[in-house]
Design a protein around this motif. Structure first.
Motif, PDB file in Angstrom:
ATOM      1  N   ASN A 108      32.716  72.780  16.384  1.00  0.00           N
ATOM      2  CA  ASN A 108      31.442  73.084  15.729  1.00  0.00           C
ATOM      3  C   ASN A 108      30.578  71.825  15.732  1.00  0.00           C
ATOM      4  OD1 ASN A 108      32.274  75.745  13.807  1.00  0.00           O
ATOM      5  ND2 ASN A 108      33.923  74.400  14.374  1.00  0.00           N
ATOM      6  N   TRP A 109      29.509  71.832  16.512  1.00  0.00           N
ATOM      7  CA  TRP A 109      28.669  70.646  16.643  1.00  0.00           C
ATOM      8  C   TRP A 109      27.308  70.861  15.999  1.00  0.00           C
ATOM      9  CZ3 TRP A 109      29.258  67.856  22.008  1.00  0.00           C
ATOM     10  CH2 TRP A 109      30.616  67.560  22.217  1.00  0.00           C
ATOM     11  N   LYS A 110      26.955  69.925  15.129  1.00  0.00           N
ATOM     12  CA  LYS A 110      25.641  69.952  14.496  1.00  0.00           C
ATOM     13  C   LYS A 110      24.649  69.193  15.369  1.00  0.00           C
ATOM     14  CE  LYS A 110      27.636  69.943   9.822  1.00  0.00           C
ATOM     15  NZ  LYS A 110      27.679  69.219   8.518  1.00  0.00           N
ATOM     16  N   VAL A 111      23.579  69.856  15.771  1.00  0.00           N
ATOM     17  CA  VAL A 111      22.603  69.255  16.681  1.00  0.00           C
ATOM     18  C   VAL A 111      21.195  69.536  16.167  1.00  0.00           C
ATOM     19  CG1 VAL A 111      24.180  69.566  18.628  1.00  0.00           C
ATOM     20  CG2 VAL A 111      22.460  71.318  18.157  1.00  0.00           C
ATOM     21  N   ASP A 112      20.175  69.038  16.901  1.00  0.00           N
ATOM     22  CA  ASP A 112      18.798  69.383  16.558  1.00  0.00           C
ATOM     23  C   ASP A 112      18.177  70.200  17.692  1.00  0.00           C
ATOM     24  OD1 ASP A 112      18.171  67.587  18.536  1.00  0.00           O
ATOM     25  OD2 ASP A 112      17.103  66.172  17.253  1.00  0.00           O
ATOM     26  N   PHE A 113      16.904  70.531  17.561  1.00  0.00           N
ATOM     27  CA  PHE A 113      16.260  71.433  18.521  1.00  0.00           C
ATOM     28  C   PHE A 113      16.154  70.830  19.931  1.00  0.00           C
ATOM     29  CE2 PHE A 113      14.951  73.300  14.516  1.00  0.00           C
ATOM     30  CZ  PHE A 113      14.978  74.658  14.789  1.00  0.00           C
ATOM     31  N   ASP A 114      16.207  69.527  20.058  1.00  0.00           N
ATOM     32  CA  ASP A 114      16.014  68.892  21.366  1.00  0.00           C
ATOM     33  C   ASP A 114      17.313  68.449  22.028  1.00  0.00           C
ATOM     34  OD1 ASP A 114      13.136  68.967  21.158  1.00  0.00           O
ATOM     35  OD2 ASP A 114      13.300  67.361  19.663  1.00  0.00           O
ATOM     36  N   TYR A 115      18.435  68.829  21.459  1.00  0.00           N
ATOM     37  CA  TYR A 115      19.730  68.324  21.929  1.00  0.00           C
ATOM     38  C   TYR A 115      20.032  68.738  23.369  1.00  0.00           C
ATOM     39  CZ  TYR A 115      24.761  67.266  21.815  1.00  0.00           C
ATOM     40  OH  TYR A 115      26.009  66.764  22.076  1.00  0.00           O
ATOM     41  N   VAL A 116      19.997  70.027  23.636  1.00  0.00           N
ATOM     42  CA  VAL A 116      20.363  70.554  24.949  1.00  0.00           C
ATOM     43  C   VAL A 116      19.453  69.982  26.032  1.00  0.00           C
ATOM     44  CG1 VAL A 116      20.486  72.657  26.354  1.00  0.00           C
ATOM     45  CG2 VAL A 116      21.381  72.657  24.015  1.00  0.00           C
ATOM     46  N   ASN A 117      18.161  69.946  25.740  1.00  0.00           N
ATOM     47  CA  ASN A 117      17.177  69.456  26.709  1.00  0.00           C
ATOM     48  C   ASN A 117      17.347  67.965  26.971  1.00  0.00           C
ATOM     49  OD1 ASN A 117      14.997  69.622  28.450  1.00  0.00           O
ATOM     50  ND2 ASN A 117      13.513  69.188  26.838  1.00  0.00           N
ATOM     51  N   THR A 118      17.589  67.174  25.913  1.00  0.00           N
ATOM     52  CA  THR A 118      17.727  65.722  26.079  1.00  0.00           C
ATOM     53  C   THR A 118      18.940  65.364  26.919  1.00  0.00           C
ATOM     54  OG1 THR A 118      16.648  65.317  23.939  1.00  0.00           O
ATOM     55  CG2 THR A 118      17.988  63.534  24.856  1.00  0.00           C
ATOM     56  N   LEU A 119      20.057  66.055  26.715  1.00  0.00           N
ATOM     57  CA  LEU A 119      21.276  65.737  27.439  1.00  0.00           C
ATOM     58  C   LEU A 119      21.372  66.436  28.791  1.00  0.00           C
ATOM     59  CD1 LEU A 119      23.951  65.621  24.606  1.00  0.00           C
ATOM     60  CD2 LEU A 119      22.728  63.750  25.685  1.00  0.00           C
ATOM     61  N   GLY A 120      20.344  67.194  29.130  1.00  0.00           N
ATOM     62  CA  GLY A 120      20.311  67.794  30.459  1.00  0.00           C
ATOM     63  C   GLY A 120      21.350  68.874  30.666  1.00  0.00           C
ATOM     64  N   MET A 121      21.692  69.614  29.614  1.00  0.00           N
ATOM     65  CA  MET A 121      22.634  70.717  29.764  1.00  0.00           C
ATOM     66  C   MET A 121      21.929  71.926  30.356  1.00  0.00           C
ATOM     67  SD  MET A 121      24.727  70.343  26.180  1.00  0.00           S
ATOM     68  CE  MET A 121      25.752  68.904  25.863  1.00  0.00           C
ATOM     69  N   LYS A 122      22.680  72.756  31.071  1.00  0.00           N
ATOM     70  CA  LYS A 122      22.105  73.902  31.774  1.00  0.00           C
ATOM     71  C   LYS A 122      22.384  75.192  31.008  1.00  0.00           C
ATOM     72  CE  LYS A 122      22.184  76.308  36.236  1.00  0.00           C
ATOM     73  NZ  LYS A 122      22.823  76.350  37.588  1.00  0.00           N
ATOM     74  N   VAL A 123      21.324  75.873  30.609  1.00  0.00           N
ATOM     75  CA  VAL A 123      21.448  77.163  29.930  1.00  0.00           C
ATOM     76  C   VAL A 123      21.639  78.237  30.993  1.00  0.00           C
ATOM     77  CG1 VAL A 123      20.351  78.830  28.399  1.00  0.00           C
ATOM     78  CG2 VAL A 123      20.005  76.384  28.017  1.00  0.00           C
ATOM     79  N   VAL A 124      22.789  78.925  30.963  1.00  0.00           N
ATOM     80  CA  VAL A 124      23.096  79.925  31.992  1.00  0.00           C
ATOM     81  C   VAL A 124      22.844  81.348  31.506  1.00  0.00           C
ATOM     82  CG1 VAL A 124      24.746  78.456  33.199  1.00  0.00           C
ATOM     83  CG2 VAL A 124      25.550  79.877  31.320  1.00  0.00           C
ATOM     84  N   GLN A 125      22.786  81.533  30.195  1.00  0.00           N
ATOM     85  CA  GLN A 125      22.416  82.834  29.629  1.00  0.00           C
ATOM     86  C   GLN A 125      21.588  82.582  28.384  1.00  0.00           C
ATOM     87  OE1 GLN A 125      25.323  86.068  29.177  1.00  0.00           O
ATOM     88  NE2 GLN A 125      26.792  84.897  30.416  1.00  0.00           N
ATOM     89  N   GLY A 126      20.628  83.498  28.111  1.00  0.00           N
ATOM     90  CA  GLY A 126      19.825  83.353  26.900  1.00  0.00           C
ATOM     91  C   GLY A 126      18.842  82.201  26.994  1.00  0.00           C
ATOM     92  N   ARG A 127      18.698  81.478  25.893  1.00  0.00           N
ATOM     93  CA  ARG A 127      17.691  80.412  25.824  1.00  0.00           C
ATOM     94  C   ARG A 127      18.182  79.258  24.976  1.00  0.00           C
ATOM     95  NH1 ARG A 127      15.441  80.444  20.785  1.00  0.00           N
ATOM     96  NH2 ARG A 127      15.661  82.388  19.576  1.00  0.00           N
ATOM     97  N   ASP A 128      17.370  78.195  24.989  1.00  0.00           N
ATOM     98  CA  ASP A 128      17.637  76.998  24.192  1.00  0.00           C
ATOM     99  C   ASP A 128      17.073  77.198  22.786  1.00  0.00           C
ATOM    100  OD1 ASP A 128      18.265  74.459  23.377  1.00  0.00           O
ATOM    101  OD2 ASP A 128      16.847  73.425  24.700  1.00  0.00           O
TER     102      ASP A 128
END
Length: 818
Positions: A539-559
């Motif tokens: 269980n990871w606590k993050v903020d709204f810009d986490y996925v985008n900042t670390l360059g993770m790829k969303v394969v389903q749905g959205r960020d």
């Protein structure tokens, strides 16, 4: 008699000065390298032995399979330590630890960041009997907000003062009273903390919950306690406490048999303290341990190097045998027996061996700083220990025997009638000894080169593998809590610079040393009493810009998006979590649940926390590549703490650092600014393997160099034996190139035979090593071809020099004795 032996030995050395120097230097280098490896291995084997009763101290580790995930960890439940002392008679004392990362410490005004800090239970000094230089052991950690500090920390904050009774301020908030100062713990330990905080003031240390695993637990047992019997008692104890809790969660019809039949388990096993450094690589280690596999590798290298050096000694002694053949013939004609000649040659060998050992100490002292730098150790020659000199004497005798026995037998075996007529062709020319030696040397060389290539190839694979996130050009600013309520202000002001592209606030990052938290979740609506519906997940606590900042790829749905207020109760999961949840239909929009609260009283099925899945990201590595990728979910933290991470543009890094430091000092004056690059932190996860690779490469280079000296000797020996043949061939019109090819052809065959022997051994060794990595390179023939190409190139270069020299000799000089 000894005087005559010494005179003959010195005359022999002086007559062949160049060969004698090569002989001594080659042997000295081999012994020096062997000595350094011996010091290194001795240091690795000494870990944690300085603790009193170290042979009676164990760590409780966990082996848990639940909810589709498997964990082997150093962690145990908070109440484990107390229960061990109360319920198992063999346990004299037990202590648990909770590592919560770094702290800011100050006495008055300026904070200093300290990382080697841990919370410890009150029985610490009973389990680890560390001497105190100030204070009393009695009740040292019994009270909340008390602490023990090392001598180094006392000198840092209370130089020349008595630290006991004084206080230090942690994180600008908590005052801790010093109850004792302990001696600095030596470096050769897996447990090396500068500050011990009393766990009595830690709420989670008092938790009665047996489902959580957050504490490292150690215990001191009675003499003669059997480890297996003790593990059985601990298993019975944990089942007694754990089964009622599992029944509360999974229903009163829960049985341990059903739990195990479903593929789950919660087991605890014991690790002897003295085994941890070399035999433990669990989740939650205090620091990266070493591996017994590497110990075996280094011991093998030491043995190989010493054998290669001894073989060189034999080859060099026999390569110039014609120089002493007539001496042997004359002495035998005058009545000397073979035993007397063997004694003479062995005495000369022992003399050279002792000289080599003296030089080896000097060479080792020169090489040791470079080795320490490569290996990350602080080794010194134990010149003050009597055992060191006893070991050197025994080593000199042993090496003298190994290196001298064959040359002595070989030289003393000449027939007087033949050698006085100039025939010294007996011995190695017609025997398989020479071929066996060169095959052995180059088999080892090929194995070492192959292993080195594989080590570096795996490390290169790790550095360049698609990790599921972008680790490059990300800087991590630590101790976010020091900003207080200014965290978001810091982030926004930094993002206002053209140097910065993106930023996020979260202590949970996909590199070791950052936050981790694991809880069971399930798809809402499913029966949680069915064990197969429970998913153990990070269980990871993050903020709204986490996925985008670390360059993770969303394969389903959205960020996550600020445009959707409902995202405050949403989650994004990774592909492993998607597979483990086994959703029916599209996972986007479905709800998952967990027990509400922080693992304290969250077992009430009426008190649940539900969140909606809005996206799935591609799997990303957040632990070592030795592990499979586990399940992760991320949700929004309204008050992020820990680390601020910023992706910066490819410009001057110093400008970026200056920007961040200036903003930090504006918003957190007096607080230390500490940072680290994400890619460097990732590399640190494999620091041990990287160091081993460099050390291995260095010793491989030395081993090949020593082997080349042996090849040089063997080529010289062959040229010596075929001197007249070469003269005749050259007198009949043979070219220099054809003679060089003639002399080199035999050794080329032997190198190919060495390859056939070395290939399966090297393949097996590195296949076993790669088994530790779930993600690894594939061994291919290209690596072998490269290894043998390197060996062939080196061999031809060495042979070519000696063969060219022999082939260029005037045939008149070779045949004038006929």
């Amino acid at each position: 008699m000894l005087k005559n032996i010494l005179k003959i030995a010195l005359r022999s050395f002086w007559k062949t000065k160049s060969i004698s120097i090569i002989n001594v230097l080659g042997l000295s280098l081999g012994i020096a390298l062997c000595l350094i490896i011996t010091l290194f291995v001795r240091n690795e084997l000494s870990y944690d032995k300085h603790f009193t009763n170290s042979d009676r101290i164990y760590r409780v580790a966990s082996d848990i399979v639940f909810g589709g995930n498997a964990y082997k960890m150093t962690f145990a439940p908070a109440p484990m330590a107390e229960a061990l002392m109360e319920e198992i008679p063999e346990v004299e004392a037990a202590v648990h630890f909770r590592n919560q990362g770094s702290f800011l410490i100050k006495r008055y005004d300026d904070n200093i960041k300290e990382t080697n800090i841990i919370f410890a239970g009150k029985k610490f000094l009973e389990v680890f009997d560390i001497p105190l230089v100030q204070g009393s052991k009695r009740g040292a950690l019994d009270e909340p907000n008390t602490m023990l500090i090392s001598q180094t920390m006392a000198d840092k904050f209370f130089k020349g003062e008595n630290a006991v009774g004084q206080s230090l301020i942690l994180d600008n908030a908590s005052d801790y009273k010093i109850t004792g100062v302990y001696e600095d713990i030596p470096d050769n330990t897996h447990f090396n903390f500068q500050v011990l905080l009393s766990a009595e003031g830690l709420d989670e240390a008092k938790s009665p919950l047996w489902l959580g695993n957050n504490f490292q637990t150690y215990m001191l047992v009675n003499p003669g306690t059997d480890q297996k019997e003790l593990e059985q008692k601990i298993t019975a104890m944990t089942q007694k406490h754990l089964i009622p809790v599992l029944k509360q969660v999974l229903g009163e019809d829960f049985t341990l048999e059903q739990f195990i039949a479903s593929g789950n388990k919660v087991e605890y096993f014991l690790q002897p303290l003295l085994d941890i450094h070399l035999h433990s690589d669990l989740m939650g280690e205090f620091k990266a341990n070493f591996s017994s596999t590497y110990i075996y590798m280094f011991v093998a290298i030491a043995v190989f190097i010493l054998l290669i050096a001894c073989i060189n000694f034999m080859n060099l002694a026999t390569a110039k045998s014609s120089n002493r053949a007539k001496e042997v013939g004359v002495r035998k004609s005058m009545g000397s027996g073979r035993g007397e000649l063997i004694f003479q040659f062995m005495a000369e060998t022992f003399l050279m061996s002792f000289i080599s050992f003296v030089l080896a100490i000097f060479i080792a002292s020169l090489l040791l700083p470079f080795f320490n730098d490569l290996a990350g150790r602080n080794l010194i020659l134990p010149i003050g220990e009597i055992g060191f000199y006893v070991g050197l004497m025994l080593g000199a005798v042993s090496v003298g025997l190994i290196a001298g026995i064959y040359p002595s037998l070989f030289l003393s075996g000449f027939k007087p009638a033949k050698v006085l007529k100039g025939d010294v062709s007996n011995g190695m020319k017609s025997s398989a000894v020479r071929s066996s030696l060169v095959v052995f040397q180059f088999s080892i060389s090929i194995i070492l080169i192959f292993c080195t290539i594989v080590l570096f190839s795996q490390m290169n694979f790790i550095q360049n593998k698609n990790l599921g996130f972008n680790k490059d050009q990300v800087i991590m600013v630590h101790d976010l809590y020091a900003l207080g309520s200014q965290k978001q202000t810091f982030k926004q002001e930094v993002l206002g610079s053209s140097l910065i592209e993106k930023g996020t606030l979260s202590g949970f990052l996909p590199v070791s040393g950052t936050n981790r938290s694991d809880n069971p979740w399930w798809v809402m609506g499913r029966d949680i009493q069915d064990q197969e519906n429970m998913v153990s997940i990070q269980n990871w606590k993050v903020d709204f810009d986490y996925v985008n900042t670390l360059g993770m790829k969303v394969v389903q749905g959205r960020d996550f998006s600020l445009d959707f207020p409902s995202d405050s109760s949403a989650v994004i999961i990774n592909e492993s979590a998607l597979r483990n949840f086994n959703f029916e239909g599209d996972p986007i929009g479905q709800k998952i649940s967990t027990f509400s609260g922080d693992n304290v009283s969250g077992l009430n099925t009426e008190n649940l926390d539900a969140k909606t899945v809005i996206g799935v990201v591609e799997n990303f590595h957040f632990e070592s590549l030795k592990e499979n990728i586990g399940a992760v979910l991320m949700y929004i933290d309204p008050n992020p703490t820990g680390i601020a991470s910023f992706r910066f543009k490819a410009q001057d890094v110093q400008e970026v650092l200056q920007l961040l430091e200036n903003k930090w000092k504006e918003l957190a004056p007096g607080q230390p600014f500490t940072y680290e690059f994400l890619d460097e932190r990732f590399t640190y996860m494999y620091a041990s393997e990287t160091r081993i690779g460099k050390v291995f490469a260095a010793f491989t280079g030395f081993a090949i160099f020593i082997a080349c000296m042996g090849l040089f000797a063997l080529t010289a020996f062959t040229a010596e034996q075929r001197r007249k043949e070469i003269g005749i061939r050259k007198a009949l019109g043979a070219s220099v190139s054809s003679l060089v090819l003639l002399l080199s052809k035999e050794f080329t065959k032997l190198v190919l035979i060495a390859f056939v022997i070395a290939a399966p051994l090297a393949w097996w060794a590195m296949s076993k090593w790669l088994e530790d990595y779930q993600y690894r390179i594939q061994l291919g023939w290209g690596t072998f071809l490269f290894a043998i190409s390197v060996v062939m190139l080196i061999a031809w270069s060495v042979m070519g020099v000696q063969s060219l020299r022999a082939a260029s000799t005037n045939p008149v000089d070779s045949l004038k004795g006929e």
